[in-house]
Design an enzyme around this catalytic site. Structure first.
Site, short mmCIF file in Angstrom:
data_model
loop_
_atom_site.label_atom_id
_atom_site.label_comp_id
_atom_site.label_asym_id
_atom_site.label_seq_id
_atom_site.Cartn_x
_atom_site.Cartn_y
_atom_site.Cartn_z
N ASP A 33 -25.84 -15.00 4.49
CA ASP A 33 -26.84 -13.64 4.83
C ASP A 33 -28.12 -14.27 4.55
O ASP A 33 -28.50 -15.12 3.68
CB ASP A 33 -26.39 -12.58 3.78
CG ASP A 33 -26.87 -11.14 4.22
OD1 ASP A 33 -27.54 -11.25 5.48
OD2 ASP A 33 -26.79 -10.26 3.62
N ASN A 35 -30.41 -14.63 7.08
CA ASN A 35 -31.14 -15.48 8.14
C ASN A 35 -32.48 -14.72 8.80
O ASN A 35 -33.48 -15.53 9.05
CB ASN A 35 -30.26 -15.93 9.44
CG ASN A 35 -28.91 -16.60 9.20
OD1 ASN A 35 -29.09 -17.40 7.96
ND2 ASN A 35 -27.97 -16.55 9.84
N GLY A 36 -32.19 -13.64 8.94
CA GLY A 36 -33.38 -12.62 9.59
C GLY A 36 -34.58 -12.86 8.63
O GLY A 36 -35.63 -12.85 9.13
N ARG A 37 -34.18 -12.46 7.44
CA ARG A 37 -35.34 -12.40 6.37
C ARG A 37 -36.15 -13.91 6.27
O ARG A 37 -37.18 -13.78 6.09
CB ARG A 37 -34.96 -12.03 4.91
CG ARG A 37 -35.07 -10.47 4.94
CD ARG A 37 -34.12 -10.02 3.79
NE ARG A 37 -32.68 -10.06 4.16
CZ ARG A 37 -31.89 -10.14 3.04
NH1 ARG A 37 -32.09 -9.99 1.75
NH2 ARG A 37 -30.40 -10.08 3.52
N HIS A 50 -31.01 -17.70 12.38
CA HIS A 50 -29.64 -18.19 12.66
C HIS A 50 -29.51 -19.39 13.10
O HIS A 50 -28.68 -20.05 12.77
CB HIS A 50 -29.32 -17.01 13.75
CG HIS A 50 -29.16 -15.80 13.56
ND1 HIS A 50 -28.68 -15.12 12.34
CD2 HIS A 50 -29.41 -14.55 14.15
CE1 HIS A 50 -28.87 -13.96 12.43
NE2 HIS A 50 -29.51 -13.61 13.63
N GLU A 80 -18.93 -5.55 13.09
CA GLU A 80 -19.97 -4.57 12.94
C GLU A 80 -21.28 -5.16 13.85
O GLU A 80 -22.22 -4.29 13.96
CB GLU A 80 -20.54 -4.23 11.62
CG GLU A 80 -19.22 -3.30 11.06
CD GLU A 80 -17.84 -3.92 10.64
OE1 GLU A 80 -17.95 -5.14 10.21
OE2 GLU A 80 -16.80 -3.40 10.80
N TRP A 82 -21.74 -6.29 16.53
CA TRP A 82 -22.08 -5.98 17.95
C TRP A 82 -23.09 -5.17 17.92
O TRP A 82 -23.71 -5.01 18.91
CB TRP A 82 -20.77 -5.60 18.69
CG TRP A 82 -19.62 -6.40 18.61
CD1 TRP A 82 -18.37 -6.52 17.98
CD2 TRP A 82 -19.57 -7.84 19.68
NE1 TRP A 82 -17.59 -7.69 18.30
CE2 TRP A 82 -18.44 -8.47 19.39
CE3 TRP A 82 -20.53 -8.39 20.64
CZ2 TRP A 82 -18.07 -9.60 20.14
CZ3 TRP A 82 -20.00 -9.45 21.05
CH2 TRP A 82 -18.93 -9.80 20.99
N LEU A 144 -10.61 -31.04 5.16
CA LEU A 144 -11.13 -29.65 5.23
C LEU A 144 -10.82 -28.77 6.25
O LEU A 144 -10.98 -29.19 7.46
CB LEU A 144 -12.88 -29.84 5.01
CG LEU A 144 -13.34 -28.22 5.05
CD1 LEU A 144 -13.42 -27.77 3.43
CD2 LEU A 144 -14.81 -28.44 5.32
N LEU A 208 -19.60 -6.37 -0.28
CA LEU A 208 -18.53 -7.50 0.64
C LEU A 208 -18.53 -7.24 2.15
O LEU A 208 -18.07 -8.08 2.82
CB LEU A 208 -16.91 -6.97 0.17
CG LEU A 208 -16.50 -7.53 -1.21
CD1 LEU A 208 -15.36 -7.09 -1.46
CD2 LEU A 208 -16.69 -9.10 -1.39
N SER A 209 -19.07 -6.02 2.61
CA SER A 209 -19.19 -5.91 4.04
C SER A 209 -18.15 -6.36 5.03
O SER A 209 -18.03 -6.82 5.75
CB SER A 209 -20.31 -6.92 4.76
OG SER A 209 -21.71 -6.40 3.83
C1 FPP Z 1 -26.52 -12.38 8.66
O1 FPP Z 1 -28.02 -12.82 8.42
C2 FPP Z 1 -25.93 -13.67 9.24
C3 FPP Z 1 -25.36 -13.49 10.37
C4 FPP Z 1 -24.90 -12.21 10.90
C5 FPP Z 1 -24.88 -14.28 11.23
C6 FPP Z 1 -24.60 -15.78 10.34
C7 FPP Z 1 -24.53 -16.79 11.46
C8 FPP Z 1 -24.82 -17.96 10.99
C9 FPP Z 1 -25.39 -18.33 9.79
C10 FPP Z 1 -24.90 -19.32 11.94
C11 FPP Z 1 -23.49 -19.40 12.35
C12 FPP Z 1 -23.30 -20.71 12.95
C13 FPP Z 1 -22.16 -21.10 13.36
C14 FPP Z 1 -21.90 -22.47 13.66
C15 FPP Z 1 -21.08 -20.01 13.92
P1 FPP Z 1 -28.78 -11.36 8.73
O2 FPP Z 1 -29.14 -11.83 10.21
O3 FPP Z 1 -28.15 -10.15 8.64
O4 FPP Z 1 -30.12 -11.67 7.97
P2 FPP Z 1 -31.02 -10.66 7.43
O5 FPP Z 1 -30.22 -9.64 6.63
O6 FPP Z 1 -31.92 -11.29 6.71
O7 FPP Z 1 -31.66 -9.97 8.50
#
Ligand code: FPP
Length: 258
Positions: A33, A35-37, A50, A80, A82, A144, A208-209
């Site tokens: 979690d 990535n967006g931030r 991402h 969720e 989507w 793994l 846990l989402s």
């Molecule tokens: C949540 O962060 C992250 C996701 C919904 C996507 C996770 C995907 C990746 C880490 C890349 C996956 C890579 C492969 C190889 C499949 P968020 O977008 O909700 O972040 P935020 O809460 O900060 O907005």
């Protein structure tokens, strides 16, 4: 109490070797979690986060494999997710393709086996193709298990299990008395895997989402403020170090587990 649950430091206190020599969780599950931030903090579009998160997947997969983790389950896309903007969903659906086309040779070389849990048939064709190829080409690997939770939702998984069990009872293949915890576990998408020993969630969220609700019953939890794109080997080691200090009692008494 809360401090113990929620760790902010991510520098191992003891030497790395000592942690690696200690008990390594067989199965680590991660809710990736933040990535967006991570992207927003850098004035970048969310998808850049991402993309960076995908590089962390590679780094953590390599390291987990190196230190002897047997199963790494990564929550890559929930049922969720989507509801996110179309462009973000499209990007997320392209990521497994990019990841696998870039790193499949390395995964094969490192003896990693790719698996997936989730509603595979509802994924776009191009995502299905890339994932299927990776599953096929790594199916004989014995290192793994890299298990992507892709289009995964735990409640839906449990609903499917209940339906399958009900049908077996209706057909007379199963008696109601045979519906045990083991029976339910055997109807989940993780039936062939050990249950997670350690759950990690990044980015400061403590929930846990809809992730592995049944399987996490006795799992140790570790939360960190670190955003997924910044998560690294030292963070993983710290999580493992904390795990090694935990006393897993499975509802019994301490002396019984020794
Ligand atoms: C949540 O962060 C992250 C996701 C919904 C996507 C996770 C995907 C990746 C880490 C890349 C996956 C890579 C492969 C190889 C499949 P968020 O977008 O909700 O972040 P935020 O809460 O900060 O907005």
């Amino acid at each position: 109490m809360f401090k113990k649950l929620f760790t902010q430091k991510h520098t191992p206190i003891e030497g790395d070797e000592q942690i690696i020599a200690g008990p390594i969780p067989e199965h680590i599950a991660i809710i990736m979690d933040g990535n967006g931030r991570w992207a927003t903090k850098r004035a970048l579009p969310r998808i850049a986060g991402h993309h960076e998160g995908m590089k962390t997947v590679r780094k953590i997969t390599r390291y987990a494999n190196d230190i002897g983790v047997k199963v790494l389950t990564l929550y890559a896309f929930s049922t969720e997710n989507w509801s996110r903007p179309k462009k973000e969903v499209e990007f997320l659906m392209r990521l497994p393709e990019e990841f696998l086309s870039t790193y499949l040779p390395e995964l094969i070389e490192k003896n990693v086996q790719v698996q997936i849990m989730g509603d595979f048939d509802s994924l776009p064709q191009h995502t299905q193709r890339a994932v299927k190829r990776a599953i096929d080409e790594t199916s004989h690997n014995t290192g793994l298990i890299l298990n992507f939770a892709l289009n995964y939702g735990s409640r839906t998984e449990i609903v499917h299990a209940v339906k399958a069990i009900t049908q077996a009872v209706q057909k007379g293949e199963l008696a109601a008395e045979d519906i045990t915890e083991q029976c339910i576990s055997e109807h989940l998408m993780t039936k062939h895997l050990v249950e997670p020993d350690l759950l990690i969630r990044t980015s400061g969220e403590v929930r846990l989402s809809n992730f592995m609700l049944w399987q996490l019953a006795y799992t140790e939890f570790w939360f960190t403020d670190v955003l997924w794109p910044d998560f690294d080997e030292a963070c993983l080691l710290e999580a493992i170090q904390v795990y090694q200090t935990r006393n897993r009692r499975y509802g019994g008494l301490e002396e019984q587990t020794k």
